[in-house]
Design a protein around this motif. Structure first.
Motif, PDB file in Angstrom:
ATOM      1  N   ARG A   1       0.790  -1.077   0.053  1.00 16.93           N
ATOM      2  CA  ARG A   1       0.113   0.080  -0.090  1.00 16.93           C
ATOM      3  C   ARG A   1       0.795   1.158  -0.137  1.00 16.93           C
ATOM      4  O   ARG A   1       0.695   2.297  -0.397  1.00 16.93           O
ATOM      5  CB  ARG A   1      -1.073  -0.167   1.348  1.00 16.93           C
ATOM      6  N   LEU A   2       1.817   1.319   0.674  1.00 16.62           N
ATOM      7  CA  LEU A   2       2.869   2.534   0.864  1.00 16.62           C
ATOM      8  C   LEU A   2       3.828   2.600  -0.417  1.00 16.62           C
ATOM      9  O   LEU A   2       4.353   3.731  -0.598  1.00 16.62           O
ATOM     10  CB  LEU A   2       3.659   2.408   2.162  1.00 16.62           C
ATOM     11  N   GLY A   3       4.045   1.356  -0.934  1.00 15.22           N
ATOM     12  CA  GLY A   3       4.996   1.583  -2.235  1.00 15.22           C
ATOM     13  C   GLY A   3       6.429   1.716  -1.694  1.00 15.22           C
ATOM     14  O   GLY A   3       7.220   2.455  -2.501  1.00 15.22           O
ATOM     15  N   ARG A   4       6.718   1.306  -0.464  1.00 16.01           N
ATOM     16  CA  ARG A   4       7.943   1.393  -0.059  1.00 16.01           C
ATOM     17  C   ARG A   4       8.658   0.003   0.121  1.00 16.01           C
ATOM     18  O   ARG A   4       8.144  -0.980  -0.145  1.00 16.01           O
ATOM     19  CB  ARG A   4       8.049   1.973   1.327  1.00 16.01           C
ATOM     20  N   SER A   5      10.127  -0.094   0.185  1.00 16.72           N
ATOM     21  CA  SER A   5      10.856  -1.289   0.382  1.00 16.72           C
ATOM     22  C   SER A   5      10.533  -2.064   1.774  1.00 16.72           C
ATOM     23  O   SER A   5      10.236  -1.184   2.753  1.00 16.72           O
ATOM     24  CB  SER A   5      12.257  -1.008  -0.080  1.00 16.72           C
ATOM     25  N   PRO A   6      10.702  -3.044   1.661  1.00 17.40           N
ATOM     26  CA  PRO A   6      10.522  -3.950   3.183  1.00 17.40           C
ATOM     27  C   PRO A   6      11.561  -3.476   3.886  1.00 17.40           C
ATOM     28  O   PRO A   6      11.197  -3.454   5.296  1.00 17.40           O
ATOM     29  CB  PRO A   6      10.710  -5.349   2.715  1.00 17.40           C
ATOM     30  N   SER A   7      12.647  -3.083   3.555  1.00 15.84           N
ATOM     31  CA  SER A   7      13.828  -2.814   4.621  1.00 15.84           C
ATOM     32  C   SER A   7      13.435  -1.377   5.200  1.00 15.84           C
ATOM     33  O   SER A   7      13.882  -1.230   6.354  1.00 15.84           O
ATOM     34  CB  SER A   7      15.042  -2.758   3.946  1.00 15.84           C
ATOM     35  N   THR A   8      12.964  -0.527   4.375  1.00 15.90           N
ATOM     36  CA  THR A   8      12.570   0.591   4.791  1.00 15.90           C
ATOM     37  C   THR A   8      11.644   0.686   6.004  1.00 15.90           C
ATOM     38  O   THR A   8      11.766   1.171   7.097  1.00 15.90           O
ATOM     39  CB  THR A   8      12.031   1.639   3.750  1.00 15.90           C
ATOM     40  N   LEU A   9      10.592  -0.149   5.845  1.00 15.41           N
ATOM     41  CA  LEU A   9       9.527  -0.212   6.971  1.00 15.41           C
ATOM     42  C   LEU A   9       9.949  -1.071   8.023  1.00 15.41           C
ATOM     43  O   LEU A   9       9.844  -0.809   9.139  1.00 15.41           O
ATOM     44  CB  LEU A   9       8.262  -0.694   6.429  1.00 15.41           C
ATOM     45  N   SER A  10      11.076  -2.081   7.634  1.00 13.05           N
ATOM     46  CA  SER A  10      11.391  -2.961   8.880  1.00 13.05           C
ATOM     47  C   SER A  10      12.448  -1.775   9.842  1.00 13.05           C
ATOM     48  O   SER A  10      12.252  -2.157  11.165  1.00 13.05           O
ATOM     49  CB  SER A  10      11.886  -4.040   8.476  1.00 13.05           C
ATOM     50  N   ARG A  11      13.109  -1.248   9.130  1.00 10.59           N
ATOM     51  CA  ARG A  11      14.120  -0.315   9.796  1.00 10.59           C
ATOM     52  C   ARG A  11      13.255   0.563  10.649  1.00 10.59           C
ATOM     53  O   ARG A  11      13.515   1.097  11.655  1.00 10.59           O
ATOM     54  CB  ARG A  11      14.975   0.352   9.125  1.00 10.59           C
ATOM     55  N   GLU A  12      12.059   1.218  10.032  1.00  8.29           N
ATOM     56  CA  GLU A  12      11.362   2.462  10.950  1.00  8.29           C
ATOM     57  C   GLU A  12      10.981   1.844  11.970  1.00  8.29           C
ATOM     58  O   GLU A  12      10.990   2.455  13.121  1.00  8.29           O
ATOM     59  CB  GLU A  12      10.346   2.809   9.630  1.00  8.29           C
ATOM     60  N   ILE A  13      10.303   0.580  11.836  1.00  6.08           N
ATOM     61  CA  ILE A  13       9.443  -0.004  13.079  1.00  6.08           C
ATOM     62  C   ILE A  13      10.380  -0.371  14.217  1.00  6.08           C
ATOM     63  O   ILE A  13      10.572   0.040  15.283  1.00  6.08           O
ATOM     64  CB  ILE A  13       8.668  -1.152  12.797  1.00  6.08           C
TER      65      ILE A  13
END
Length: 124
Positions: A50-62
């Motif tokens: 949905r966000l169109g971001r890479s998996p690493s971006t979201l996992s690092r953010e969280i």
């Protein structure tokens, strides 16, 4: 000198340009959506699509902001803003250009990344 100081005192000082985030950084609304989806126990892959971001971006953010149990959008946004360099987009000049004569043959250019420093001798 005195007139410049007087002018600055009367005008309230020098106005700095407001800091703006680059498009590659997560926005506040994206962080809110991450927070809502974590609270609703939605899968990470649905959020990534949905966000169109890479998996690493979201996992690092969280992970950087407390994990799935303690992630809060407002505190994550404030922390992201505080982590960003104050003068983003203004890189440090190379070593060669800082020397008199500006980058003569044999000067050393230093390229920096987060963890590595590579030096290369340059000759023209």
């Amino acid at each position: 000198m005195q007139s410049a100081r007087r002018f600055l005192c009367h005008s309230g000082g020098v106005r700095l340009t407001p800091r703006q985030r680059a498009d590659r950084h997560l926005s506040c609304s994206e962080r809110e959506e991450i927070s809502r989806d974590i609270a609703s126990r939605e899968s990470a892959w649905q959020l990534i699509r949905r966000l169109g971001r890479s998996p690493s971006t979201l996992s690092r953010e969280i992970a950087r902001n407390g994990g799935r149990d303690r992630y809060r959008a407002a505190s994550a946004d404030a922390a992201g803003y505080a982590r960003a360099p104050a003068q983003a987009g203004h890189p440090r000049p190379t070593t060669g250009s800082a020397r008199p004569g500006g980058g003569q043959a044999g000067s050393v250019l230093v390229a920096r990344s987060d963890r590595r420093v590579a030096a290369t001798a340059v000759s023209w």
